[in-house]
Write a protein that holds these residues in place. Structure first.
Motif, PDB file in Angstrom:
ATOM      1  N   GLN A   1       0.823  -1.212   0.000  1.00  2.28           N
ATOM      2  CA  GLN A   1       0.000   0.000   0.000  1.00  2.28           C
ATOM      3  C   GLN A   1       0.855   1.259   0.000  1.00  2.28           C
ATOM      4  OE1 GLN A   1      -3.379   0.326  -0.341  1.00  2.28           O
ATOM      5  NE2 GLN A   1      -3.264  -1.849  -0.796  1.00  2.28           N
ATOM      6  N   GLN A   2       1.948   1.253   0.744  1.00  2.00           N
ATOM      7  CA  GLN A   2       2.821   2.431   0.802  1.00  2.00           C
ATOM      8  C   GLN A   2       3.496   2.704  -0.533  1.00  2.00           C
ATOM      9  OE1 GLN A   2       3.138   4.797   3.125  1.00  2.00           O
ATOM     10  NE2 GLN A   2       1.469   3.697   4.107  1.00  2.00           N
ATOM     11  N   LEU A   3       3.807   1.659  -1.284  1.00  2.00           N
ATOM     12  CA  LEU A   3       4.547   1.836  -2.533  1.00  2.00           C
ATOM     13  C   LEU A   3       3.649   2.073  -3.736  1.00  2.00           C
ATOM     14  CD1 LEU A   3       7.372  -0.725  -1.910  1.00  2.00           C
ATOM     15  CD2 LEU A   3       7.622   1.740  -2.175  1.00  2.00           C
TER      16      LEU A   3
ATOM     17  N   VAL B   1      13.525  -3.558  -7.148  1.00  2.00           N
ATOM     18  CA  VAL B   1      14.526  -2.563  -6.770  1.00  2.00           C
ATOM     19  C   VAL B   1      14.781  -1.724  -8.014  1.00  2.00           C
ATOM     20  CG1 VAL B   1      16.882  -2.199  -5.953  1.00  2.00           C
ATOM     21  CG2 VAL B   1      15.539  -4.134  -5.079  1.00  2.00           C
ATOM     22  N   VAL B   2      14.469  -0.424  -7.931  1.00  2.00           N
ATOM     23  CA  VAL B   2      14.626   0.453  -9.099  1.00  2.00           C
ATOM     24  C   VAL B   2      15.916   1.261  -9.053  1.00  2.00           C
ATOM     25  CG1 VAL B   2      12.158   0.572  -9.615  1.00  2.00           C
ATOM     26  CG2 VAL B   2      13.171   2.263  -8.064  1.00  2.00           C
ATOM     27  N   ASP B   3      16.577   1.274  -7.873  1.00  7.15           N
ATOM     28  CA  ASP B   3      17.844   2.000  -7.753  1.00  7.15           C
ATOM     29  C   ASP B   3      18.562   1.512  -6.500  1.00  7.15           C
ATOM     30  OD1 ASP B   3      19.806   3.895  -8.485  1.00  7.15           O
ATOM     31  OD2 ASP B   3      18.939   5.417  -7.168  1.00  7.15           O
TER      32      ASP B   3
ATOM     33  N   LEU C   1       6.570  -0.922  -6.971  1.00  3.79           N
ATOM     34  CA  LEU C   1       5.816  -2.129  -7.275  1.00  3.79           C
ATOM     35  C   LEU C   1       6.445  -2.809  -8.478  1.00  3.79           C
ATOM     36  CD1 LEU C   1       2.078  -1.127  -6.742  1.00  3.79           C
ATOM     37  CD2 LEU C   1       3.592  -2.388  -5.212  1.00  3.79           C
ATOM     38  N   GLY C   2       6.496  -4.134  -8.449  1.00  3.41           N
ATOM     39  CA  GLY C   2       7.124  -4.916  -9.510  1.00  3.41           C
ATOM     40  C   GLY C   2       6.159  -5.276 -10.622  1.00  3.41           C
ATOM     41  N   GLU C   3       6.628  -6.167 -11.472  1.00  2.00           N
ATOM     42  CA  GLU C   3       5.848  -6.588 -12.635  1.00  2.00           C
ATOM     43  C   GLU C   3       4.621  -7.414 -12.240  1.00  2.00           C
ATOM     44  OE1 GLU C   3       6.503  -5.569 -15.764  1.00  2.00           O
ATOM     45  OE2 GLU C   3       8.066  -4.368 -14.812  1.00  2.00           O
TER      46      GLU C   3
END
Length: 189
Positions: free
Chosen positions: A21-23, A60-62, A76-78
């Protein structure tokens, strides 16, 4: 290779549900995520984040070095963190009841945090209610598609906008068996 866990098994844990929910609609560093969930210990949070990353619900985007440690930025991922109708049909009554209570508990905890806050202006952003709808499966799909299209422009973080939690809940009225039979035989839109 291990069998992929169901989305329900992964997401419908109180801590993991709160992380997801936070992401939603934004990317947060692990430090920022910890700040949004101060009642969850660091070790517990990181353990549940690892489960969500491994399941593809988060990505993980960075990554960057901060004082000798690696700070990750998460989004959020794929794999969409949503339990669909096909998966709901495979869940036992006990499992779906537990999932529903987890969902309600998460909503209630968010509401409690809102009530306990000192920011009186937040009351301008709260609301809740129930409305009966009379639908068949096709009409319900049309409503859900239209609602998704309506809210899509508001699901990403933007400067100057307050973040609110928007939830939906569909519970069929099982009290009238004649109505249930009529619903199954109704082919009109």
């Amino acid at each position: 290779m291990p069998e992929e866990s169901s989305i329900a098994d992964v997401v419908l844990h109180p801590v993991r549900l709160r992380v997801v929910q936070q992401l939603g609609g934004r990317s947060l560093t692990t430090a920022q995520l910890r700040a949004t969930l101060p009642d969850i210990t660091q070790a517990t949070l990181y353990r549940h984040v690892a489960v969500l990353v491994e399941a593809g619900v988060l990505k993980v985007v960075d990554e960057r070095r901060v004082r000798g440690a690696v700070e990750r930025t998460l989004a959020l991922g794929e794999r969409m963190a949503h339990v669909d109708q096909a998966e709901l049909r495979t869940m036992s009554d006990a499992h779906i009841r537990g999932a529903f209570l987890t969902f309600l508990g998460d909503v209630a905890a968010d509401f409690d945090r809102f009530i306990d806050s000192d920011d009186g202006s937040l009351r301008d952003f709260v609301g809740f209610g129930r409305t009966p709808l009379y639908v068949d499966a096709q009409a319900l799909a049309t409503i859900q598609t239209g609602l998704s299209e309506l809210i899509a422009p508001y699901t990403s973080e933007r400067d100057g906008r307050r973040r609110v939690s928007f939830g939906t809940l569909l519970v069929p009225d099982a009290a009238d068996p004649q109505q249930s039979q009529h619903f199954e035989n109704d082919e009109s839109p």
